[in-house]
Design a protein around this motif. Structure first.
Motif, PDB file in Angstrom:
ATOM      1  N   ASN A   1      98.976 -35.322 130.531  1.00 40.79           N
ATOM      2  CA  ASN A   1     100.367 -35.669 130.328  1.00 40.79           C
ATOM      3  C   ASN A   1     100.475 -36.591 129.115  1.00 40.79           C
ATOM      4  O   ASN A   1      99.915 -37.677 129.095  1.00 40.79           O
ATOM      5  N   ARG A   2     101.194 -36.157 128.116  1.00 45.41           N
ATOM      6  CA  ARG A   2     101.243 -36.893 126.857  1.00 45.41           C
ATOM      7  C   ARG A   2     102.061 -38.177 126.930  1.00 45.41           C
ATOM      8  O   ARG A   2     101.832 -39.097 126.156  1.00 45.41           O
ATOM      9  N   ARG A   3     103.017 -38.239 127.831  1.00 49.13           N
ATOM     10  CA  ARG A   3     103.839 -39.449 127.919  1.00 49.13           C
ATOM     11  C   ARG A   3     103.029 -40.670 128.360  1.00 49.13           C
ATOM     12  O   ARG A   3     103.074 -41.703 127.706  1.00 49.13           O
ATOM     13  N   PRO A   4     102.292 -40.607 129.472  1.00 46.69           N
ATOM     14  CA  PRO A   4     101.469 -41.774 129.826  1.00 46.69           C
ATOM     15  C   PRO A   4     100.392 -42.049 128.776  1.00 46.69           C
ATOM     16  O   PRO A   4     100.093 -43.202 128.479  1.00 46.69           O
ATOM     17  N   LYS A   5      99.822 -40.982 128.202  1.00 43.69           N
ATOM     18  CA  LYS A   5      98.795 -41.162 127.174  1.00 43.69           C
ATOM     19  C   LYS A   5      99.375 -41.921 125.991  1.00 43.69           C
ATOM     20  O   LYS A   5      98.772 -42.878 125.488  1.00 43.69           O
ATOM     21  N   SER A   6     100.558 -41.522 125.562  1.00 42.96           N
ATOM     22  CA  SER A   6     101.218 -42.182 124.448  1.00 42.96           C
ATOM     23  C   SER A   6     101.532 -43.636 124.790  1.00 42.96           C
ATOM     24  O   SER A   6     101.382 -44.529 123.951  1.00 42.96           O
ATOM     25  N   ALA A   7     101.959 -43.883 126.010  1.00 43.33           N
ATOM     26  CA  ALA A   7     102.277 -45.246 126.430  1.00 43.33           C
ATOM     27  C   ALA A   7     101.040 -46.136 126.387  1.00 43.33           C
ATOM     28  O   ALA A   7     101.107 -47.286 125.934  1.00 43.33           O
ATOM     29  N   PHE A   8      99.905 -45.631 126.865  1.00 42.89           N
ATOM     30  CA  PHE A   8      98.673 -46.418 126.830  1.00 42.89           C
ATOM     31  C   PHE A   8      98.235 -46.703 125.397  1.00 42.89           C
ATOM     32  O   PHE A   8      97.826 -47.814 125.079  1.00 42.89           O
TER      33      PHE A   8
ATOM     34  N   CYS B   1      91.943 -48.605 118.692  1.00 43.11           N
ATOM     35  CA  CYS B   1      93.078 -48.584 119.621  1.00 43.11           C
ATOM     36  C   CYS B   1      92.874 -47.549 120.717  1.00 43.11           C
ATOM     37  O   CYS B   1      93.205 -47.798 121.881  1.00 43.11           O
ATOM     38  N   LEU B   2      92.339 -46.393 120.367  1.00 47.55           N
ATOM     39  CA  LEU B   2      92.063 -45.367 121.379  1.00 47.55           C
ATOM     40  C   LEU B   2      90.997 -45.843 122.361  1.00 47.55           C
ATOM     41  O   LEU B   2      91.090 -45.582 123.571  1.00 47.55           O
ATOM     42  N   ALA B   3      89.985 -46.545 121.861  1.00 50.51           N
ATOM     43  CA  ALA B   3      88.946 -47.078 122.747  1.00 50.51           C
ATOM     44  C   ALA B   3      89.539 -48.117 123.694  1.00 50.51           C
ATOM     45  O   ALA B   3      89.200 -48.153 124.882  1.00 50.51           O
ATOM     46  N   LEU B   4      90.452 -48.949 123.170  1.00 46.76           N
ATOM     47  CA  LEU B   4      91.109 -49.942 124.013  1.00 46.76           C
ATOM     48  C   LEU B   4      91.994 -49.267 125.061  1.00 46.76           C
ATOM     49  O   LEU B   4      92.007 -49.676 126.220  1.00 46.76           O
ATOM     50  N   ALA B   5      92.703 -48.217 124.655  1.00 49.84           N
ATOM     51  CA  ALA B   5      93.542 -47.479 125.611  1.00 49.84           C
ATOM     52  C   ALA B   5      92.680 -46.851 126.697  1.00 49.84           C
ATOM     53  O   ALA B   5      93.030 -46.887 127.886  1.00 49.84           O
ATOM     54  N   ARG B   6      91.541 -46.290 126.312  1.00 44.31           N
ATOM     55  CA  ARG B   6      90.630 -45.687 127.279  1.00 44.31           C
ATOM     56  C   ARG B   6      90.119 -46.738 128.258  1.00 44.31           C
ATOM     57  O   ARG B   6      89.999 -46.504 129.464  1.00 44.31           O
ATOM     58  N   ARG B   7      89.831 -47.918 127.726  1.00 47.72           N
ATOM     59  CA  ARG B   7      89.346 -49.011 128.574  1.00 47.72           C
ATOM     60  C   ARG B   7      90.415 -49.423 129.584  1.00 47.72           C
ATOM     61  O   ARG B   7      90.122 -49.713 130.743  1.00 47.72           O
ATOM     62  N   ARG B   8      91.675 -49.441 129.139  1.00 49.44           N
ATOM     63  CA  ARG B   8      92.765 -49.774 130.042  1.00 49.44           C
ATOM     64  C   ARG B   8      92.938 -48.710 131.117  1.00 49.44           C
ATOM     65  O   ARG B   8      93.205 -49.027 132.276  1.00 49.44           O
ATOM     66  N   VAL B   9      92.809 -47.445 130.750  1.00 51.18           N
ATOM     67  CA  VAL B   9      92.922 -46.357 131.725  1.00 51.18           C
ATOM     68  C   VAL B   9      91.823 -46.491 132.772  1.00 51.18           C
ATOM     69  O   VAL B   9      92.072 -46.310 133.973  1.00 51.18           O
ATOM     70  N   GLU B  10      90.618 -46.816 132.348  1.00 54.50           N
ATOM     71  CA  GLU B  10      89.512 -46.984 133.292  1.00 54.50           C
ATOM     72  C   GLU B  10      89.785 -48.138 134.250  1.00 54.50           C
ATOM     73  O   GLU B  10      89.473 -48.048 135.445  1.00 54.50           O
ATOM     74  N   ALA B  11      90.400 -49.226 133.750  1.00 52.18           N
ATOM     75  CA  ALA B  11      90.728 -50.361 134.611  1.00 52.18           C
ATOM     76  C   ALA B  11      91.791 -49.978 135.633  1.00 52.18           C
ATOM     77  O   ALA B  11      91.690 -50.327 136.817  1.00 52.18           O
ATOM     78  N   VAL B  12      92.812 -49.248 135.204  1.00 47.87           N
ATOM     79  CA  VAL B  12      93.872 -48.806 136.119  1.00 47.87           C
ATOM     80  C   VAL B  12      93.297 -47.849 137.160  1.00 47.87           C
ATOM     81  O   VAL B  12      93.586 -47.963 138.358  1.00 47.87           O
TER      82      VAL B  12
END
Length: 89
Positions: free
Chosen positions: A21-28, A61-72
């Motif tokens: 889903n691109r919307r949550p991906k874009s938000a992260f 920024c993508l690595a940081l977003a990925r890290r946040r997704v893993e935390a969630v």
């Protein structure tokens, strides 16, 4: 951006997710890009570390977003609340 591993026997690889889903991906990604500029935060330190490794700003920024997704994901999977580590001064 969900954490996915591709393992079969002795072969262990990371698989890049192309769909989702691109919307949550874009938000992260957007929230990670904004957090990277926040002075004195863990996100800024992580981004600086990635930039020192030779990554571009977008890759950091993508690595940081990925890290946040893993935390969630870990928070939801474990059923616990997120408690950030204290920032080293």
């Amino acid at each position: 951006m969900a954490p996915v591993k591709k393992e079969s026997g002795m072969i262990k690889k990371s698989k890049k997710r192309r769909g989702g889903n691109r919307r949550p991906k874009s938000a992260f990604v957007q929230s990670a890009a904004l957090a990277a500029f926040k002075e004195g935060s863990q996100e800024e330190a992580y981004c600086k570390k990635k930039l020192a490794e030779g990554k571009t700003h977008q890759q950091a920024c993508l690595a940081l977003a990925r890290r946040r997704v893993e935390a969630v994901y870990a928070t939801l999977a474990n059923g616990t609340y997120y408690e950030p580590l204290p920032v080293a001064v």
